[in-house]
Design a protein around this motif. Structure first.
Motif, PDB file in Angstrom:
ATOM      1  N   ILE A 152       0.846  -1.207   0.000  1.00 44.34           N
ATOM      2  CA  ILE A 152       0.000   0.000   0.000  1.00 44.34           C
ATOM      3  C   ILE A 152       0.876   1.250   0.000  1.00 44.34           C
ATOM      4  CG2 ILE A 152      -1.737   1.325   1.287  1.00 44.34           C
ATOM      5  CD1 ILE A 152      -2.650  -1.398   2.508  1.00 44.34           C
ATOM      6  N   THR A 153       1.914   1.248   0.840  1.00 44.82           N
ATOM      7  CA  THR A 153       2.827   2.396   0.945  1.00 44.82           C
ATOM      8  C   THR A 153       3.514   2.670  -0.392  1.00 44.82           C
ATOM      9  OG1 THR A 153       3.232   1.804   3.265  1.00 44.82           O
ATOM     10  CG2 THR A 153       4.770   3.351   2.255  1.00 44.82           C
ATOM     11  N   ILE A 154       4.017   1.621  -1.022  1.00 47.62           N
ATOM     12  CA  ILE A 154       4.708   1.763  -2.312  1.00 47.62           C
ATOM     13  C   ILE A 154       3.752   2.317  -3.370  1.00 47.62           C
ATOM     14  CG2 ILE A 154       5.824   0.506  -4.208  1.00 47.62           C
ATOM     15  CD1 ILE A 154       6.786  -1.528  -1.996  1.00 47.62           C
ATOM     16  N   MET A 155       2.543   1.785  -3.424  1.00 48.57           N
ATOM     17  CA  MET A 155       1.565   2.206  -4.424  1.00 48.57           C
ATOM     18  C   MET A 155       1.284   3.708  -4.319  1.00 48.57           C
ATOM     19  SD  MET A 155       0.609  -0.276  -6.434  1.00 48.57           S
ATOM     20  CE  MET A 155      -1.029   0.081  -7.048  1.00 48.57           C
ATOM     21  N   VAL A 156       1.169   4.211  -3.098  1.00 52.80           N
ATOM     22  CA  VAL A 156       0.876   5.640  -2.892  1.00 52.80           C
ATOM     23  C   VAL A 156       2.084   6.494  -3.272  1.00 52.80           C
ATOM     24  CG1 VAL A 156       0.389   7.413  -1.147  1.00 52.80           C
ATOM     25  CG2 VAL A 156      -0.904   5.265  -1.155  1.00 52.80           C
ATOM     26  N   VAL A 157       3.273   6.147  -2.766  1.00 53.73           N
ATOM     27  CA  VAL A 157       4.478   6.947  -3.027  1.00 53.73           C
ATOM     28  C   VAL A 157       4.832   6.923  -4.516  1.00 53.73           C
ATOM     29  CG1 VAL A 157       6.961   7.164  -2.528  1.00 53.73           C
ATOM     30  CG2 VAL A 157       5.340   6.684  -0.677  1.00 53.73           C
ATOM     31  N   ALA A 158       4.622   5.790  -5.176  1.00 56.75           N
ATOM     32  CA  ALA A 158       4.931   5.681  -6.603  1.00 56.75           C
ATOM     33  C   ALA A 158       4.090   6.634  -7.447  1.00 56.75           C
ATOM     34  CB  ALA A 158       4.714   4.240  -7.074  1.00 56.75           C
ATOM     35  N   ARG A 159       2.912   7.007  -6.953  1.00 55.56           N
ATOM     36  CA  ARG A 159       2.030   7.912  -7.699  1.00 55.56           C
ATOM     37  C   ARG A 159       2.468   9.367  -7.604  1.00 55.56           C
ATOM     38  NH1 ARG A 159      -2.899   6.398  -9.496  1.00 55.56           N
ATOM     39  NH2 ARG A 159      -3.806   8.424  -8.963  1.00 55.56           N
ATOM     40  N   GLY A 160       3.445   9.648  -6.742  1.00 54.31           N
ATOM     41  CA  GLY A 160       3.998  10.996  -6.688  1.00 54.31           C
ATOM     42  C   GLY A 160       3.451  11.828  -5.548  1.00 54.31           C
ATOM     43  N   ILE A 161       3.898  13.083  -5.497  1.00 59.96           N
ATOM     44  CA  ILE A 161       3.522  13.989  -4.420  1.00 59.96           C
ATOM     45  C   ILE A 161       2.047  14.364  -4.494  1.00 59.96           C
ATOM     46  CG2 ILE A 161       3.887  16.337  -3.500  1.00 59.96           C
ATOM     47  CD1 ILE A 161       5.984  14.292  -2.685  1.00 59.96           C
ATOM     48  N   GLN A 162       1.605  14.884  -5.640  1.00 57.69           N
ATOM     49  CA  GLN A 162       0.229  15.368  -5.762  1.00 57.69           C
ATOM     50  C   GLN A 162      -0.791  14.240  -5.834  1.00 57.69           C
ATOM     51  OE1 GLN A 162      -0.046  18.150  -9.018  1.00 57.69           O
ATOM     52  NE2 GLN A 162       1.603  19.441  -8.249  1.00 57.69           N
ATOM     53  N   MET A 320       8.432   8.212   5.239  1.00 60.68           N
ATOM     54  CA  MET A 320       9.702   7.468   5.372  1.00 60.68           C
ATOM     55  C   MET A 320      10.175   6.954   4.012  1.00 60.68           C
ATOM     56  SD  MET A 320       8.972   5.180   8.767  1.00 60.68           S
ATOM     57  CE  MET A 320       7.712   5.746   9.893  1.00 60.68           C
ATOM     58  N   LEU A 321       9.241   6.403   3.231  1.00 58.22           N
ATOM     59  CA  LEU A 321       9.629   5.907   1.904  1.00 58.22           C
ATOM     60  C   LEU A 321       9.949   7.067   0.966  1.00 58.22           C
ATOM     61  CD1 LEU A 321      10.079   3.523   0.038  1.00 58.22           C
ATOM     62  CD2 LEU A 321       7.641   3.524  -0.511  1.00 58.22           C
ATOM     63  N   GLU A 322       9.239   8.172   1.110  1.00 56.75           N
ATOM     64  CA  GLU A 322       9.441   9.321   0.226  1.00 56.75           C
ATOM     65  C   GLU A 322      10.855   9.893   0.334  1.00 56.75           C
ATOM     66  OE1 GLU A 322       9.168  12.367  -2.444  1.00 56.75           O
ATOM     67  OE2 GLU A 322       7.895  10.598  -2.232  1.00 56.75           O
ATOM     68  N   ILE A 323      11.386  10.002   1.550  1.00 57.45           N
ATOM     69  CA  ILE A 323      12.733  10.586   1.698  1.00 57.45           C
ATOM     70  C   ILE A 323      13.769   9.699   0.995  1.00 57.45           C
ATOM     71  CG2 ILE A 323      13.098   9.524   3.977  1.00 57.45           C
ATOM     72  CD1 ILE A 323      14.900  11.786   4.726  1.00 57.45           C
TER      73      ILE A 323
END
Length: 445
Positions: A152-162, A320-323
């Motif tokens: 779930i975390t990867i799916m959200v971060v992969a879609r970008g900031i906006q 955490m994943l974003e950084i």
């Protein structure tokens, strides 16, 4: 290359930053410690330390990120090229990598409980201590749900900031507040609920021990996600019109409000049913399910509470994943999807020993602790204080005063009335506090 992505709105940035700061520790641990360390007296102390330590450090990370428009590592390289200071960014990235490797294990436990509740498998369960034991010792369930949480975390971060982080937080954070309000109303209408409110909020300075004071000190910067340069990365996506001081105050306020709401949701119900409040995972996975089991429509409230904890865990995991992803991508958004999956899968692999720490790898210890607790100790007691100390020292030592004033003034107007105090706190008070917390954490004082 500067960041090509940006937050679409001020509220999007504030909700994402508050989501990063508001984790499961703030929801279950801080209210408990407040209750056992003087109630309202502890909270007053926590508010004071947050204003003197956490807020200045948070604002400092904002200035570093937005002034450079670069993520954690390159931000320090931009301000202090050819120096050792970029190590501060590397520490932040490594800390978040290790932290997410075991944090995702707890996220997996919550996801497992939510799955059991939604499928009706918690109905009629009476021994939640045994259920929790099965959850954390079963290799298939521990690793499987850890992977599901990271997926779930990867799916959200992969879609970008906006489209990813900001969009998710715009739904998750308001939902978190709404669920809290529903549960608080139910808790406060239980017989004997006021005893729990008293335990949580009544000032009792006789219970304010040195341990409680030190926890309030540590929590004042740990609870805001400062010290690991997450906020450097998040603020690098800000435009120059945003009011940084106001945003920092908003995030601190949201964090304090959430901690208050958590206590008002949990303790009235705990005391109403004559149970003992206990810190740590037991409160979330054993005590609270037992409470909801005894209430009319209790399974609905349990599902709501588990959803709340899941939202709080996920919003922290995103940051955490974003950084990590941002530091590897170096401003090139075309690499985001690939790097999100590579980083997330590596974190999953590294986290497997932590997931198995309470089962098949239970006998494996490092310095007398299991793998999960060793990773937690390394992050919370060593890496985070070192990172926070370096950031506090870096700003007054390496950033030009005029540059700081100009950056803080953008969108905020004249800041000279409090700028000297802010710099004084960063230069002397914050480092001193961090050193005290660090020495306490490693057992020297």
């Amino acid at each position: 290359m500067n960041q090509t992505e940006q937050w679409t709105s001020k509220i999007g940035f504030i909700l994402a930053s508050a989501g990063s700061a508001i984790g499961i520790g703030a929801i279950w641990k801080l209210p408990y410690v407040a209750g056992t360390s003087g109630g309202g007296a502890f909270f007053l102390l926590f508010l004071l330390f947050t204003a003197l330590v956490g807020l200045p450090l948070l604002l400092g990370e904002f200035v570093i990120g937005r002034s450079t428009q670069k993520e954690a590592i390159r931000a320090y390289q931009d301000i202090a090229p050819k120096s050792f200071w970029p190590v501060t960014g590397y520490i932040g990235v490594i800390t978040c990598f290790i932290l997410l490797s075991f944090y995702s294990v707890v996220g997996g436990w919550i996801l497992h409980y939510l799955f059991l509740a939604l499928t009706g498998k918690l109905n009629g369960t009476s021994d939640f201590a045994a259920l929790f034991g099965e959850t954390i010792t079963s290799p298939l369930s521990a690793v499987g749900f850890q992977f599901a949480f990271l997926f779930i975390t990867i799916m959200v971060v992969a879609r970008g900031i906006q489209n990813g982080i900001e969009a998710a937080n715009k739904y998750l954070m308001p939902a978190l507040f709404l669920i809290f309000i529903i549960i608080i109303i139910r808790s406060l209408t239980l017989e004997g609920a006021m005893e729990g409110v008293q335990f949580f909020l009544q000032p009792d300075f006789t219970k304010l021990s040195s341990e409680g004071v030190l926890f309030a000190l540590g929590q004042s910067f740990f609870s805001l996600s400062v010290g690991v340069s997450v906020m450097v990365t998040y603020s690098s996506y800000l435009d120059k019109k945003q009011n940084l001081p106001k945003s920092a105050v908003s995030i601190v306020s949201l964090n304090v409000i959430i901690s208050l709401l958590a206590g008002l949701a949990i303790f009235p119900a705990v005391f109403s049913l004559g149970l003992e409040p206990e810190a740590g995972p037991g409160l979330l996975f054993i005590v609270l399910p037992s409470i909801f089991q005894q209430l009319p429509f209790g399974i609905i409230f349990l599902i709501l509470f588990l959803a709340l904890f899941l939202f709080a865990t996920l919003t922290s995991a995103f940051s955490m994943l974003e950084i990590i992803v941002a530091s590897l991508a170096k401003g090139d958004s075309s690499k985001r999807v690939k790097l999100s999956w590579i980083s997330g899968l590596l974190i999953f692999i590294v986290g497997i020993p932590s997931a198995l720490s309470f089962g098949v790898l239970g006998e494996v210890t490092l310095f007398g602790k299991n793998i999960f607790d060793s990773a937690d100790f390394l992050v919370s007691n060593i890496l985070m204080p070192i990172g926070a100390f370096l950031i506090a020292v870096f700003i007054p030592m390496r950033m030009d005063k005029q540059r700081l004033i100009e950056e803080l003034s953008k969108g905020a107007g004249n800041v000279k009335s409090w700028f000297a105090l802010w710099l004084l706190l960063l230069k002397y008070i914050v480092p001193l506090v961090i050193v005290v917390v660090f020495l306490d954490a490693i057992g020297i004082i």
